[in-house]
Design a protein around this motif. Structure first.
Motif, PDB file in Angstrom:
ATOM      1  N   GLU A 140      85.590  52.768 105.209  1.00 30.85           N
ATOM      2  CA  GLU A 140      85.630  53.535 103.951  1.00 30.85           C
ATOM      3  C   GLU A 140      85.884  52.584 102.797  1.00 30.85           C
ATOM      4  O   GLU A 140      86.599  51.596 102.963  1.00 30.85           O
ATOM      5  N   PRO A 141      85.323  52.880 101.645  1.00 26.73           N
ATOM      6  CA  PRO A 141      85.651  52.018 100.501  1.00 26.73           C
ATOM      7  C   PRO A 141      87.151  52.082 100.195  1.00 26.73           C
ATOM      8  O   PRO A 141      87.794  53.096 100.468  1.00 26.73           O
ATOM      9  N   ARG A 142      87.654  50.990  99.673  1.00 23.13           N
ATOM     10  CA  ARG A 142      89.096  50.939  99.398  1.00 23.13           C
ATOM     11  C   ARG A 142      89.421  51.705  98.125  1.00 23.13           C
ATOM     12  O   ARG A 142      88.765  51.523  97.092  1.00 23.13           O
ATOM     13  N   LYS A 143      90.406  52.560  98.231  1.00 17.66           N
ATOM     14  CA  LYS A 143      90.801  53.346  97.058  1.00 17.66           C
ATOM     15  C   LYS A 143      91.535  52.437  96.077  1.00 17.66           C
ATOM     16  O   LYS A 143      92.445  51.707  96.472  1.00 17.66           O
ATOM     17  N   PRO A 144      91.140  52.450  94.793  1.00 18.24           N
ATOM     18  CA  PRO A 144      91.819  51.550  93.849  1.00 18.24           C
ATOM     19  C   PRO A 144      93.299  51.894  93.718  1.00 18.24           C
ATOM     20  O   PRO A 144      93.679  53.057  93.773  1.00 18.24           O
ATOM     21  N   GLU A 145      94.081  50.860  93.559  1.00 18.50           N
ATOM     22  CA  GLU A 145      95.509  51.076  93.344  1.00 18.50           C
ATOM     23  C   GLU A 145      95.736  51.421  91.874  1.00 18.50           C
ATOM     24  O   GLU A 145      94.887  51.128  91.030  1.00 18.50           O
ATOM     25  N   PRO A 146      96.891  52.022  91.565  1.00 17.47           N
ATOM     26  CA  PRO A 146      97.105  52.499  90.185  1.00 17.47           C
ATOM     27  C   PRO A 146      96.847  51.426  89.112  1.00 17.47           C
ATOM     28  O   PRO A 146      96.214  51.700  88.115  1.00 17.47           O
ATOM     29  N   GLY A 147      97.288  50.213  89.351  1.00 16.58           N
ATOM     30  CA  GLY A 147      97.148  49.170  88.331  1.00 16.58           C
ATOM     31  C   GLY A 147      95.735  48.642  88.157  1.00 16.58           C
ATOM     32  O   GLY A 147      95.486  47.784  87.308  1.00 16.58           O
ATOM     33  N   GLU A 148      94.817  49.153  88.955  1.00 12.11           N
ATOM     34  CA  GLU A 148      93.449  48.645  88.862  1.00 12.11           C
ATOM     35  C   GLU A 148      92.614  49.386  87.828  1.00 12.11           C
ATOM     36  O   GLU A 148      91.495  48.994  87.532  1.00 12.11           O
ATOM     37  N   CYS A 149      93.142  50.473  87.294  1.00 13.65           N
ATOM     38  CA  CYS A 149      92.450  51.165  86.204  1.00 13.65           C
ATOM     39  C   CYS A 149      93.168  50.773  84.919  1.00 13.65           C
ATOM     40  O   CYS A 149      94.388  50.890  84.822  1.00 13.65           O
ATOM     41  N   CYS A 150      92.388  50.293  83.934  1.00 14.94           N
ATOM     42  CA  CYS A 150      93.029  49.823  82.697  1.00 14.94           C
ATOM     43  C   CYS A 150      93.403  50.986  81.797  1.00 14.94           C
ATOM     44  O   CYS A 150      94.096  50.801  80.800  1.00 14.94           O
ATOM     45  N   GLY A 151      92.936  52.186  82.118  1.00 17.52           N
ATOM     46  CA  GLY A 151      93.330  53.371  81.357  1.00 17.52           C
ATOM     47  C   GLY A 151      92.551  53.567  80.066  1.00 17.52           C
ATOM     48  O   GLY A 151      92.910  54.387  79.236  1.00 17.52           O
ATOM     49  N   ASN A 152      91.469  52.800  79.902  1.00 15.90           N
ATOM     50  CA  ASN A 152      90.715  52.902  78.648  1.00 15.90           C
ATOM     51  C   ASN A 152      89.440  53.718  78.786  1.00 15.90           C
ATOM     52  O   ASN A 152      88.588  53.699  77.912  1.00 15.90           O
ATOM     53  N   ASP A 153      89.321  54.426  79.906  1.00  8.95           N
ATOM     54  CA  ASP A 153      88.158  55.282  80.091  1.00  8.95           C
ATOM     55  C   ASP A 153      86.851  54.483  80.081  1.00  8.95           C
ATOM     56  O   ASP A 153      85.875  54.845  79.422  1.00  8.95           O
ATOM     57  N   CYS A 154      86.856  53.362  80.783  1.00  5.78           N
ATOM     58  CA  CYS A 154      85.674  52.489  80.817  1.00  5.78           C
ATOM     59  C   CYS A 154      84.524  53.191  81.522  1.00  5.78           C
ATOM     60  O   CYS A 154      84.721  54.065  82.353  1.00  5.78           O
ATOM     61  N   GLU A 155      83.349  52.766  81.223  1.00  6.12           N
ATOM     62  CA  GLU A 155      82.159  53.273  81.887  1.00  6.12           C
ATOM     63  C   GLU A 155      81.446  52.095  82.558  1.00  6.12           C
ATOM     64  O   GLU A 155      80.892  51.261  81.847  1.00  6.12           O
ATOM     65  N   PRO A 156      81.494  51.931  83.868  1.00 13.48           N
ATOM     66  CA  PRO A 156      82.105  52.833  84.834  1.00 13.48           C
ATOM     67  C   PRO A 156      83.564  52.454  85.095  1.00 13.48           C
ATOM     68  O   PRO A 156      83.913  51.284  85.117  1.00 13.48           O
ATOM     69  N   CYS A 157      84.367  53.488  85.307  1.00 10.79           N
ATOM     70  CA  CYS A 157      85.785  53.267  85.641  1.00 10.79           C
ATOM     71  C   CYS A 157      85.856  52.901  87.125  1.00 10.79           C
ATOM     72  O   CYS A 157      85.027  53.340  87.935  1.00 10.79           O
ATOM     73  N   VAL A 158      86.869  52.138  87.462  1.00  7.37           N
ATOM     74  CA  VAL A 158      87.027  51.707  88.847  1.00  7.37           C
ATOM     75  C   VAL A 158      87.172  52.920  89.780  1.00  7.37           C
ATOM     76  O   VAL A 158      86.721  52.911  90.928  1.00  7.37           O
ATOM     77  N   ASN A 159      87.752  54.006  89.248  1.00 10.96           N
ATOM     78  CA  ASN A 159      87.910  55.207  90.065  1.00 10.96           C
ATOM     79  C   ASN A 159      86.569  55.919  90.274  1.00 10.96           C
ATOM     80  O   ASN A 159      86.296  56.441  91.345  1.00 10.96           O
ATOM     81  N   THR A 160      85.731  55.906  89.234  1.00  6.91           N
ATOM     82  CA  THR A 160      84.393  56.503  89.370  1.00  6.91           C
ATOM     83  C   THR A 160      83.611  55.736  90.430  1.00  6.91           C
ATOM     84  O   THR A 160      82.927  56.321  91.274  1.00  6.91           O
ATOM     85  N   ILE A 161      83.711  54.410  90.336  1.00  7.62           N
ATOM     86  CA  ILE A 161      83.000  53.568  91.305  1.00  7.62           C
ATOM     87  C   ILE A 161      83.445  53.930  92.716  1.00  7.62           C
ATOM     88  O   ILE A 161      82.638  54.071  93.639  1.00  7.62           O
ATOM     89  N   TYR A 162      84.748  54.135  92.876  1.00  2.59           N
ATOM     90  CA  TYR A 162      85.286  54.462  94.195  1.00  2.59           C
ATOM     91  C   TYR A 162      84.690  55.776  94.714  1.00  2.59           C
ATOM     92  O   TYR A 162      84.215  55.860  95.852  1.00  2.59           O
ATOM     93  N   TRP A 163      84.694  56.805  93.843  1.00  7.30           N
ATOM     94  CA  TRP A 163      84.186  58.109  94.302  1.00  7.30           C
ATOM     95  C   TRP A 163      82.693  58.025  94.611  1.00  7.30           C
ATOM     96  O   TRP A 163      82.209  58.610  95.577  1.00  7.30           O
ATOM     97  N   GLU A 164      81.965  57.279  93.790  1.00  9.99           N
ATOM     98  CA  GLU A 164      80.528  57.107  94.055  1.00  9.99           C
ATOM     99  C   GLU A 164      80.325  56.409  95.396  1.00  9.99           C
ATOM    100  O   GLU A 164      79.486  56.795  96.203  1.00  9.99           O
ATOM    101  N   ASP A 165      81.125  55.368  95.607  1.00  6.20           N
ATOM    102  CA  ASP A 165      81.023  54.620  96.861  1.00  6.20           C
ATOM    103  C   ASP A 165      81.378  55.493  98.057  1.00  6.20           C
ATOM    104  O   ASP A 165      80.780  55.380  99.128  1.00  6.20           O
ATOM    105  N   LEU A 166      82.377  56.361  97.829  1.00  2.94           N
ATOM    106  CA  LEU A 166      82.809  57.229  98.931  1.00  2.94           C
ATOM    107  C   LEU A 166      81.694  58.212  99.301  1.00  2.94           C
ATOM    108  O   LEU A 166      81.423  58.448 100.485  1.00  2.94           O
ATOM    109  N   VAL A 167      81.050  58.767  98.290  1.00  4.74           N
ATOM    110  CA  VAL A 167      79.939  59.706  98.546  1.00  4.74           C
ATOM    111  C   VAL A 167      78.822  58.969  99.298  1.00  4.74           C
ATOM    112  O   VAL A 167      78.304  59.458 100.304  1.00  4.74           O
TER     113      VAL A 167
END
Ligand SMILES: Cc1cc2nc3c(=O)[nH]c(=O)nc-3n(C[C@H](O)[C@H](O)[C@H](O)COP(=O)(O)OP(=O)(O)OC[C@H]3O[C@@H](n4cnc5c(N)ncnc54)[C@H](O)[C@@H]3O)c2cc1C
Length: 562
Positions: free
Chosen positions: A82-109
């Motif tokens: 499974e792709p590794r779920k990003p840890e809290p500090g891996e998102c800079c919180g600036n709503d980047c496109e693509p956000c590391v969390n979006t990448i994770y969910w896309e990878d998971l799908v």
């Protein structure tokens, strides 16, 4: 059992054993290789990452084997990790496109879809195997195409996971979906609280294609790992240092730095590289302390060398920055781009203005815009050389931002805090001033050299650039701004204000030059307002814009860059 059957059976056992031994040996080699690579690129605290990296590069798929008890071939399915779920500090919180969390969910799908397909292939393969055995045929040969086909794992699920396994060679490219390691070529303190960090990648660089030219404001994400293993991810705007003023390079000459003063002193050889200007806050400040601890890459002590501890126990690789990007800065940029292109196509003239309001390190995206405007005009000034690229270049140029007028309001505490002072000074020279001031500067050889550098950077011909500095330390914050015309360096059309940015100053700036364009009244003015500074500054300026009745509309785009 006949002799020939026994012989065949023994043969099969021997083959299975040999295959198993071979697989084991291969696995050991892989592990060794991975270990070596990880020793090079990861820190001991990157436990989770190492684990996922090991699994990610392992092979998976439908694996045939021989069951000695049943004396039958069998298949087993090894699913990719499974792709590794990003840890809290891996998102800079600036709503980047693509956000590391979006990448994770896309990878998971994508991962789940892949597993589903593999599962179906596996079931098919098992059925074929069973059928062939039932028919008494030699098993294996007729089994579905995916039997025995091992797939390299990782890439599709997680992008090129973290880049830790890669050689840190020049070929390493920026990737928008995963972090890649880049050498730190230079680290210089431009002032007590300003650091210049030059990385080993070209200014415009993206892994898949040349960067889209209309993406002018972009930033990269820099990921550090803190002593406790937590990630710290922050956004930084690369600065094009290809036209950095000589004086800026001179200001860093002869400096010794914490890493032992390595790299070219005058920036020679680094001009096309990606650089960051980093504002340092007093220690303890996690981000600033990470940059303070950062070292310049060296062959001996760099990659593969010891971890940097530098007193603060940070455990990042010596001489390496982990970067992801390019990320387009702000959202909804270029909303009216299509409309602008249409207008250009229909020949409808439009007065275009860009008003940039920046504070401190917020100048970096504004500088990107100024540099891009310069490049655009540079292209337009020079005749296109006939050839296949001609149409393409024209199209690209149209997509660049265009402006008849640019206003920059830049807020700092003192003149010493002004970033890219020399470079802005050069940009702020209008055409008439260039011509008028030229003679004055040509008095000295130094003047000629400086002027040449300035001219090469100035936005010539079609854009008027006005720069206003607002310096807060010269007056109390509550007092109204007082306007001074102080040319701090030489020439140029810079205005200096003391105090803080005020409603009046903003109103005057936004309305500046309108009267002289009465003849264009019939045509709409296209206004782009860019704001970038610390969160409170952005909030204050946004409120002022609302008070002044500037809102997003067909003719006005407001971009708060944060
Ligand atoms: C798109 C984007 C691009 C950026 N580009 C750059 C760039 O090119 N260069 C750059 O230096 N930064 C840039 N930044 C800011 C950078 O990402 C960090 O936010 C910044 O270095 C502050 O670090 P921090 O977030 O850990 O600070 P935090 O400690 O979380 O503080 C947040 C804010 O509080 C203020 N602050 C914190 N500590 C102090 C202090 N001791 N004194 C005064 N004020 C303080 C600062 O304004 C700071 O930004 C950019 C940010 C974004 C979103």
């Amino acid at each position: 059992m006949s002799n020939s059957a026994v012989a065949k059976w023994l043969e099969e056992i021997a083959a299975a054993k040999a295959k198993k031994a071979q697989a084991k040996e291969q696995q050991q080699q892989n592990q060794q290789q991975q270990q070596q690579q990880q020793e090079q690129f990861t820190t001991p605290t990157e436990g989770l990452q190492q684990q996922s990296q090991q699994i990610a590069t392992a092979q998976y798929g439908i694996i045939p084997s021989y069951n000695l008890q049943t004396r039958k071939k069998q298949l087993c399915l090894v699913l990719p990790p499974e792709p590794r779920k990003p840890e809290p500090g891996e998102c800079c919180g600036n709503d980047c496109e693509p956000c590391v969390n979006t990448i994770y969910w896309e990878d998971l799908v994508a991962h789940r879809e892949r597993c589903r397909k593999l599962q179906m292939q596996f079931e098919d393969a098992c059925r074929v195997l069973e059928d062939s055995e039932n028919r008494g045929l030699e098993s294996g040969s007729g089994v579905g195409g995916s039997v025995g086909k091992m797939e390299e794992g990782g890439e599709e699920e997680r992008g090129e996971e973290e880049g830790e396994g890669e050689e840190l060679e020049d070929k390493v490219e920026l990737n928008i979906r995963s972090y890649r390691p880049f050498k730190v070529l230079q680290k210089r303190y431009l002032s007590e609280n300003t650091l210049l960090v030059v990385c080993d990648l070209p200014y415009y660089s993206s892994s898949k294609k040349k960067m889209d030219p209309h993406i002018i404001m972009f930033h990269l994400l820099i990921r550090f790992q803190q002593p406790d293993g937590q990630y710290l991810t922050k956004a930084f705007t690369p600065v094009d240092i290809s036209r950095l003023h000589k004086a800026t390079w001179r200001s860093v000459q002869g400096q010794s730095n914490t890493s032992g003063d390595l790299g070219a002193v005058d920036g020679q050889g680094f001009e096309d590289r990606m650089a960051f200007l980093v504002k340092l806050y007093p220690s303890p400040h996690a981000t600033s302390d990470m940059f303070r601890a950062l070292e310049v890459y060296t062959e001996s002590g760099g990659i593969g060398g010891d971890d940097v501890t530098n007193g603060d126990n940070s455990r990042n690789r010596k001489g390496v920055l982990f970067l992801r990007g390019p990320i387009q800065t702000g959202r909804d940029r270029q909303r009216n781009q299509q409309q602008q292109i249409n207008n250009l196509a229909t020949g409808l003239s439009q007065r275009k203005r860009i008003v940039m309001i920046a504070a401190g390190s917020g100048i970096t995206p504004m500088y990107q815009v100024l540099r891009a405007l310069h490049s655009q005009q540079h292209h337009q000034q020079h005749q296109y050389t006939p050839g296949v690229e001609q149409e393409e270049r024209k199209k690209e140029d149209v997509r660049f931002w265009e402006a008849n007028e640019v206003d920059l309001v830049y807020c700092n505490r003192t003149t010493e805090d002004i970033w890219l002072r020399q470079e802005l000074q050069s940009i702020g020279v209008s055409r008439t001033e260039e011509e008028g001031e030229g003679a004055k500067d040509q008095k000295s050889e130094e003047g000629i050299l400086e002027k040449a550098a300035e001219l090469s950077l100035s936005l010539v011909r079609r854009t008027t650039v006005r720069i206003q500095h607002v310096l807060s330390s010269a007056s109390t914050f509550s007092s109204p701004s007082s306007v001074k015309q102080v040319p701090p360096i030489q020439g140029g059309s810079h205005q200096f204000h003391t105090g803080r940015i005020s409603l009046d100053l903003l109103r005057n700036t936004l309305q500046q030059g309108q009267d002289s364009h009465d003849h264009l009244r019939d045509n709409k003015e296209q206004l782009q307002i860019l704001v970038c500074g610390p969160p409170l500054f952005n909030k204050d300026v946004s409120a002022m814009l609302t008070l002044l009745n500037y809102h997003d509309s067909d003719t006005c785009e407001i971009h708060i860059l944060e």
